[in-house]
Design an enzyme around this catalytic site. Structure first.
Site, PDB file in Angstrom:
ATOM      1  N   THR A 247       0.839  -1.207   0.000  1.00  0.00           N
ATOM      2  CA  THR A 247       0.000   0.000   0.000  1.00  0.00           C
ATOM      3  C   THR A 247       0.869   1.250   0.000  1.00  0.00           C
ATOM      4  O   THR A 247       0.659   2.179  -0.788  1.00  0.00           O
ATOM      5  CB  THR A 247      -0.950  -0.005   1.217  1.00  0.00           C
ATOM      6  OG1 THR A 247      -1.858  -1.102   1.066  1.00  0.00           O
ATOM      7  CG2 THR A 247      -1.711   1.296   1.349  1.00  0.00           C
TER       8      THR A 247
ATOM      9  N   SER B 297       5.679  -6.864  -1.923  1.00  0.00           N
ATOM     10  CA  SER B 297       5.164  -7.009  -0.562  1.00  0.00           C
ATOM     11  C   SER B 297       5.748  -8.278   0.044  1.00  0.00           C
ATOM     12  O   SER B 297       5.730  -9.337  -0.588  1.00  0.00           O
ATOM     13  CB  SER B 297       3.638  -7.108  -0.651  1.00  0.00           C
ATOM     14  OG  SER B 297       3.115  -7.737   0.480  1.00  0.00           O
ATOM     15  N   ALA B 298       6.251  -8.200   1.284  1.00  0.00           N
ATOM     16  CA  ALA B 298       6.882  -9.384   1.893  1.00  0.00           C
ATOM     17  C   ALA B 298       5.858 -10.428   2.329  1.00  0.00           C
ATOM     18  O   ALA B 298       6.081 -11.626   2.179  1.00  0.00           O
ATOM     19  CB  ALA B 298       7.732  -8.957   3.089  1.00  0.00           C
ATOM     20  N   HIS B 299       4.709  -9.965   2.855  1.00  0.00           N
ATOM     21  CA  HIS B 299       3.796 -10.955   3.448  1.00  0.00           C
ATOM     22  C   HIS B 299       3.027 -11.756   2.408  1.00  0.00           C
ATOM     23  O   HIS B 299       2.310 -12.695   2.753  1.00  0.00           O
ATOM     24  CB  HIS B 299       2.847 -10.286   4.455  1.00  0.00           C
ATOM     25  CG  HIS B 299       1.696  -9.537   3.870  1.00  0.00           C
ATOM     26  ND1 HIS B 299       0.487 -10.122   3.639  1.00  0.00           N
ATOM     27  CD2 HIS B 299       1.566  -8.250   3.477  1.00  0.00           C
ATOM     28  CE1 HIS B 299      -0.346  -9.220   3.141  1.00  0.00           C
ATOM     29  NE2 HIS B 299       0.292  -8.077   3.021  1.00  0.00           N
TER      30      HIS B 299
ATOM     31  N   CYS C 100      -9.064  -7.420   0.200  1.00  0.00           N
ATOM     32  CA  CYS C 100      -8.959  -6.039   0.643  1.00  0.00           C
ATOM     33  C   CYS C 100     -10.267  -5.287   0.488  1.00  0.00           C
ATOM     34  O   CYS C 100     -10.424  -4.217   1.031  1.00  0.00           O
ATOM     35  CB  CYS C 100      -7.867  -5.335  -0.139  1.00  0.00           C
ATOM     36  SG  CYS C 100      -6.425  -6.356  -0.362  1.00  0.00           S
TER      37      CYS C 100
ATOM     38  N   THR D 275      12.997   5.234  11.067  1.00  0.00           N
ATOM     39  CA  THR D 275      13.905   4.116  11.342  1.00  0.00           C
ATOM     40  C   THR D 275      13.388   2.840  10.681  1.00  0.00           C
ATOM     41  O   THR D 275      12.204   2.511  10.786  1.00  0.00           O
ATOM     42  CB  THR D 275      14.042   3.918  12.869  1.00  0.00           C
ATOM     43  OG1 THR D 275      14.569   5.121  13.412  1.00  0.00           O
ATOM     44  CG2 THR D 275      14.966   2.755  13.205  1.00  0.00           C
TER      45      THR D 275
END
Ligand code: PMP
Length: 405
Positions: free
Chosen positions: A73, A200-202, A326, A238
């Site tokens: 997103t 996207s990692a997930h 979504c 960070t």
């Protein structure tokens, strides 16, 4: 009861090897990569840079072209709004497909309030974008084209290489949302001619809350957040070090295992598709029959409401999605949207007889036995819904020559 997760398009379980790689960055190496005058910061910086190399390797990019974000997103917002802001002096026209994810479509809204114009390119009944339509939509003041790699709801894989070729010819930037394909099918940013690409990692067995935006060297993007100078000044704050390390590990695993996984998933997906086609009457598959995500099977069944199918599947231990995961919150808020998502509308699914679609999306740990189980229970579930459906009763009456009530 057995539990079967067929909703890998909404998210994937974290690979055990990814979790193992992340844990030290919660326990022992807790430094801040920007504070690398000392040992702890240096560990963190090295870990983030290592992950950047792996994610870059997954898509054929160089490490300094990878910007870590909080997920797809944010990457989509950064690509769309960041390019719009940096190139507004050149033009204020953007071209997107009409089946983009809401993180693209809704990111365009504030831009339109600021005088940008958007052309929505139509898709055919299989969800494919026609590159010629994109060509026709491009104007002299077009600065960006954004077309997704694959649609989560219907699984169709778009001809991004061809679109990239023509945007390059026209000197227009090309963004591709690859949240649904990253780590699942090959991506090469140079072959695809993309200038910006969302990951996207997930969605690839990594952790939630981390993603990336590939930004081709030389392409300008204005940051969304004001703050420090992390990520080449494009993403202040960070870094999520354990998340980024996990993303890197997921990318490394995908590089090694993606081809074999995709092949297996293609077979399982075909078995599921064929089994459902054989056993479930009045079923309509959505998306392209061949150009689709491996292990992705989406469909709707006449007289059977999508949400009800999902509830019955869940009662039988099977977890799946109704259309785009979504948009199900939005559906709950807006009764209108219960009928059809923007994607189903775009591919011309008739909203009077289709009351919601189902997306089965398989992952690397699903088995043939699970596929067979789902094929076995589906006809019974559909029949239970038909038994309580006035529309189905009408249909049966009409079929047998009776009067409509
Ligand atoms: N783009 C696409 C194509 C998606 O399928 C999704 C949902 N997984 C997103 C963007 C948004 O991803 P996230 O909710 O992880 O930010």
């Amino acid at each position: 009861m057995r539990k079967i997760f067929f909703d890998h398009i909404s998210t994937t379980p974290v690979d055990e090897r990814v979790l193992e790689a992340m844990l030290p960055y919660f326990r022992e190496y807790y430094g801040n990569p920007s504070s690398h005058i000392h040992e702890q910061g240096q560990y963190a910086l090295r870990a983030v840079d290592g992950a950047r190399e792996k994610v870059a390797g997954l898509i054929g990019a160089t490490p300094d072209e990878v910007i870590f974000t909080s997920g797809a997103t944010e990457s989509n917002n950064l690509a769309i709004k960041g390019v719009a802001s940096a190139y507004a002096h050149r033009g204020k026209h953007i071209v997107v497909s009409e089946i983009e994810h809401f993180s693209v479509l809704n990111a365009l809204m504030p831009l339109m309030n600021r005088g940008f114009e958007v052309t929505y390119v139509r898709v055919d009944e299989t969800g494919l974008v026609d590159p010629d339509e994109v060509r026709r939509a491009i104007r002299d003041d077009t600065i960006l084209v954004s077309v997704m790699h694959a649609n989560a709801e219907i699984g169709t894989i778009e001809p991004v290489e061809e679109i990239g070729k023509l945007t390059r010819e026209r000197g227009v930037l090309f963004h591709c949302d690859a949240a649904a394909t990253g780590g699942k099918i090959p991506i090469d940013v140079n072959r695809m001619n993309v200038d910006l690409l969302t990951l996207s990692a997930h969605n690839m067995y990594g952790p939630k809350g981390v993603g990336a935006l590939y930004v081709r060297d030389g392409v300008r993007v204005d940051p969304l957040l004001d703050g420090g100078f992390q990520e080449k000044g494009l993403r202040a704050g960070t870094e999520n070090v354990p998340g980024i390390v996990g993303f890197g590990k997921a990318a490394e695993i995908a590089i090694d295992e993606m081809d074999a996984d995709a092949e297996r998933l293609r077979h399982l997906g075909k078995a599921l598709w064929d089994g459902l086609a054989r056993r479930v009457e009045h079923i309509h598959f959505t998306g392209h029959p061949e150009k689709r995500l491996p292990g992705h099977v989406s469909f709707w069944v006449e007289f059977a409401e999508g949400e009800s199918l999902l509830i019955f599947l869940n009662l039988n231990g099977v977890m799946a999605a109704s259309g785009s995961a979504c948009s199900s919150n939005l559906k709950a808020k807006d009764e209108e949207e219960l009928v059809a998502s923007h994607v189903l509308k775009a591919i011309g699914v008739p909203s009077d007889i289709c009351t919601g679609s189902i997306t089965f999306s398989l992952g690397k740990w699903n088995t043939r036995e699970e596929v067979d189980y789902v094929i076995d229970i589906m006809p019974g579930i559909v029949k239970r819904l038909w038994d309580i459906s006035p529309a189905y009763a009408d249909y049966i009456r009409q079929q047998s020559g009776g009067q409509k009530s």
